[in-house]
Write an enzyme that holds these catalytic residues in place. Structure first.
Site, PDB file in Angstrom:
ATOM      1  CB  SER A 145      -0.892   0.097   1.372  1.00  0.00           C
ATOM      2  OG  SER A 145      -1.427   1.250   1.361  1.00  0.00           O
ATOM      3  CE1 TYR A 158      -4.561  -2.109   5.056  1.00  0.00           C
ATOM      4  CE2 TYR A 158      -3.254  -0.091   4.531  1.00  0.00           C
ATOM      5  CZ  TYR A 158      -4.196  -1.083   4.108  1.00  0.00           C
ATOM      6  OH  TYR A 158      -4.455  -1.124   2.749  1.00  0.00           O
TER       7      TYR A 158
HETATM    8  P1  NAD Z   1     -11.669  -5.896  -0.380  1.00  0.00           P
HETATM    9  O1  NAD Z   1     -12.294  -6.078   0.899  1.00  0.00           O
HETATM   10  O2  NAD Z   1     -12.386  -5.542  -1.634  1.00  0.00           O
HETATM   11  O3  NAD Z   1     -10.995  -7.291  -0.737  1.00  0.00           O
HETATM   12  C1  NAD Z   1     -10.337  -8.137   0.423  1.00  0.00           C
HETATM   13  C2  NAD Z   1     -10.315  -9.520   0.112  1.00  0.00           C
HETATM   14  O4  NAD Z   1      -9.753 -10.241   1.198  1.00  0.00           O
HETATM   15  C3  NAD Z   1     -11.653 -10.204  -0.042  1.00  0.00           C
HETATM   16  O5  NAD Z   1     -11.597 -11.294  -1.025  1.00  0.00           O
HETATM   17  C4  NAD Z   1     -11.933 -11.012   1.140  1.00  0.00           C
HETATM   18  O6  NAD Z   1     -12.663 -11.932   1.250  1.00  0.00           O
HETATM   19  C5  NAD Z   1     -10.492 -11.226   1.480  1.00  0.00           C
HETATM   20  N1  NAD Z   1     -10.209 -11.513   2.931  1.00  0.00           N
HETATM   21  C6  NAD Z   1     -10.345 -10.781   4.023  1.00  0.00           C
HETATM   22  N2  NAD Z   1      -9.950 -11.498   5.286  1.00  0.00           N
HETATM   23  C7  NAD Z   1      -9.711 -12.683   4.917  1.00  0.00           C
HETATM   24  C8  NAD Z   1      -9.021 -13.950   5.472  1.00  0.00           C
HETATM   25  N3  NAD Z   1      -9.048 -13.849   6.891  1.00  0.00           N
HETATM   26  N4  NAD Z   1      -8.728 -14.810   4.762  1.00  0.00           N
HETATM   27  C9  NAD Z   1      -8.819 -14.952   3.483  1.00  0.00           C
HETATM   28  N5  NAD Z   1      -9.119 -13.988   2.633  1.00  0.00           N
HETATM   29  C10 NAD Z   1      -9.577 -12.754   3.344  1.00  0.00           C
HETATM   30  O7  NAD Z   1     -10.134  -4.951  -0.118  1.00  0.00           O
HETATM   31  P2  NAD Z   1      -9.286  -4.641  -1.222  1.00  0.00           P
HETATM   32  O8  NAD Z   1      -9.405  -3.040  -1.239  1.00  0.00           O
HETATM   33  O9  NAD Z   1      -9.449  -5.122  -2.770  1.00  0.00           O
HETATM   34  O10 NAD Z   1      -7.771  -5.158  -0.684  1.00  0.00           O
HETATM   35  C11 NAD Z   1      -6.833  -6.046  -1.261  1.00  0.00           C
HETATM   36  C12 NAD Z   1      -5.723  -5.641  -0.809  1.00  0.00           C
HETATM   37  O11 NAD Z   1      -5.237  -4.250  -1.221  1.00  0.00           O
HETATM   38  C13 NAD Z   1      -5.645  -5.422   0.786  1.00  0.00           C
HETATM   39  O12 NAD Z   1      -4.054  -6.075   1.148  1.00  0.00           O
HETATM   40  C14 NAD Z   1      -5.426  -3.959   1.137  1.00  0.00           C
HETATM   41  O13 NAD Z   1      -4.824  -3.691   2.273  1.00  0.00           O
HETATM   42  C15 NAD Z   1      -4.631  -3.453  -0.231  1.00  0.00           C
HETATM   43  N6  NAD Z   1      -5.001  -2.080  -0.354  1.00  0.00           N
HETATM   44  C16 NAD Z   1      -6.193  -1.565  -0.686  1.00  0.00           C
HETATM   45  C17 NAD Z   1      -6.214  -0.197  -0.905  1.00  0.00           C
HETATM   46  C18 NAD Z   1      -7.509   0.381  -1.288  1.00  0.00           C
HETATM   47  O14 NAD Z   1      -7.804   1.596  -1.441  1.00  0.00           O
HETATM   48  N7  NAD Z   1      -8.690  -0.408  -1.750  1.00  0.00           N
HETATM   49  C19 NAD Z   1      -5.076   0.594  -1.195  1.00  0.00           C
HETATM   50  C20 NAD Z   1      -3.762  -0.285  -0.904  1.00  0.00           C
HETATM   51  C21 NAD Z   1      -3.870  -1.355  -0.719  1.00  0.00           C
END
Ligand code: NAD
Length: 263
Positions: A145, A158
């Protein structure tokens, strides 16, 4: 380009993980999905864009549990032969000041956002190093991130986990630098997934403002571009890391963040 390869993407039933899975399937890679919630919808989304012949499997391992991660890796190996591309993406968020931060949320975020990448990586490496007649071929892509590079208040767990992921990425890259196995991190800024929508909703509720105003505020605080990065764009970056042009890209933390960390 990735025909015959298998990609395991953790947390790929939603958001960024699903976007990356679709981009890799488009290039011909078989996909192992993981994550909670509906599985048939994500499978159909992948089928709609996948190259001919792509197979999609699923394992519902809880990424906070080392034993379930081991089961998932064993499932992938027995179903597809080997994991060639590992995308450590599963992650959750919780927002609170350090002195109010629930201990169980701290533990869950460190386990899901950081330790799961260690476990999946340690289990994927032996087969990657043995691939291509012992020369090794593999791609480990850690979704970190902008918070792997800079901090923000109220996101202690985080930010700590994501900085940890960037560190793990460098060590994984170094330990395998003479092989065909590379490891790199992707550092997105804001991406409008359920994880961020919750933060927009909380902002709107706390200030009694519209969703649109809260979205503008959220972007305005961090992103000079005033625009979200998309799962599709992040998927294309993952494809680049998997391409021959990525053969010697090792240990980078590549931000795709609308200028967030350039400030
Ligand atoms: P999201 O909530 O859309 O997806 C998260 C995914 O992780 C889902 O498929 C969920 O079922 C799965 N998950 C959650 N807990 C779990 C567990 N214990 N075991 C197995 N699967 C699990 O979120 P996203 O925004 O797509 O995030 C994905 C990654 O990207 C994360 O690591 C997040 O920190 C990172 N990220 C997101 C952003 C953003 O702005 N959305 C920015 C930077 C980084």
């Amino acid at each position: 380009m990735l025909k015959g390869k298998t990609a395991l993407v953790t947390g790929s039933t939603s958001g960024i993980g699903l976007g990356i899975a679709k981009a890799l399937a488009k290039q011909g890679a078989n996909i192992v999905l993981n994550g909670f919630g509906d599985v048939e919808g994500p499978k159909a989304e992948i089928a709609a864009v996948a190259a001919p012949g792509v197979k999609v499997g699923y394992h519902g391992a809880d990424m906070s549990k080392a034993s379930e991660i081991a089961d998932m890796m064993a499932y992938a190996a027995s179903t597809f032969g080997r994991v060639d591309i590992l995308v450590n993406n599963a992650g959750i968020q919780h927002v609170a000041k350090i002195e109010d931060f629930p201990i169980e949320k701290w533990d869950a975020i460190i386990a899901i956002n950081l330790s799961s990448a260690f476990h999946a990586t340690r289990l994927a490496l032996p087969a990657m190093k043995a691939a291509d007649g012992g020369k090794g071929w593999g791609r480990i892509i850690n979704v970190a991130s902008a918070h792997g590079l800079v901090g923000s208040p109220e996101k202690s767990a985080y930010v700590a986990a994501k900085h940890g992921v960037v560190g793990l990425t460098k060590v994984t890259a170094l330990e395998n630098a003479t092989t065909g196995v590379t490891c790199n991190a992707i550092c997105p800024g804001w991406v409008l997934t359920p994880l961020v929508q919750k933060q927009v909703d909380a902002k709107a509720a706390a200030q009694g403002i519209t969703n649109e105003a809260a979205t503008k505020q959220l972007l305005g605080e961090k992103e000079p571009s005033m625009q979200f990065t998309t799962p599709e764009e992040l998927g294309e970056l993952a494809v680049f890391f998997c391409s021959p042009a990525g053969n010697n890209v090792r240990g980078v933390a590549w931000n795709m963040d609308g200028g967030w960390v350039a400030q």
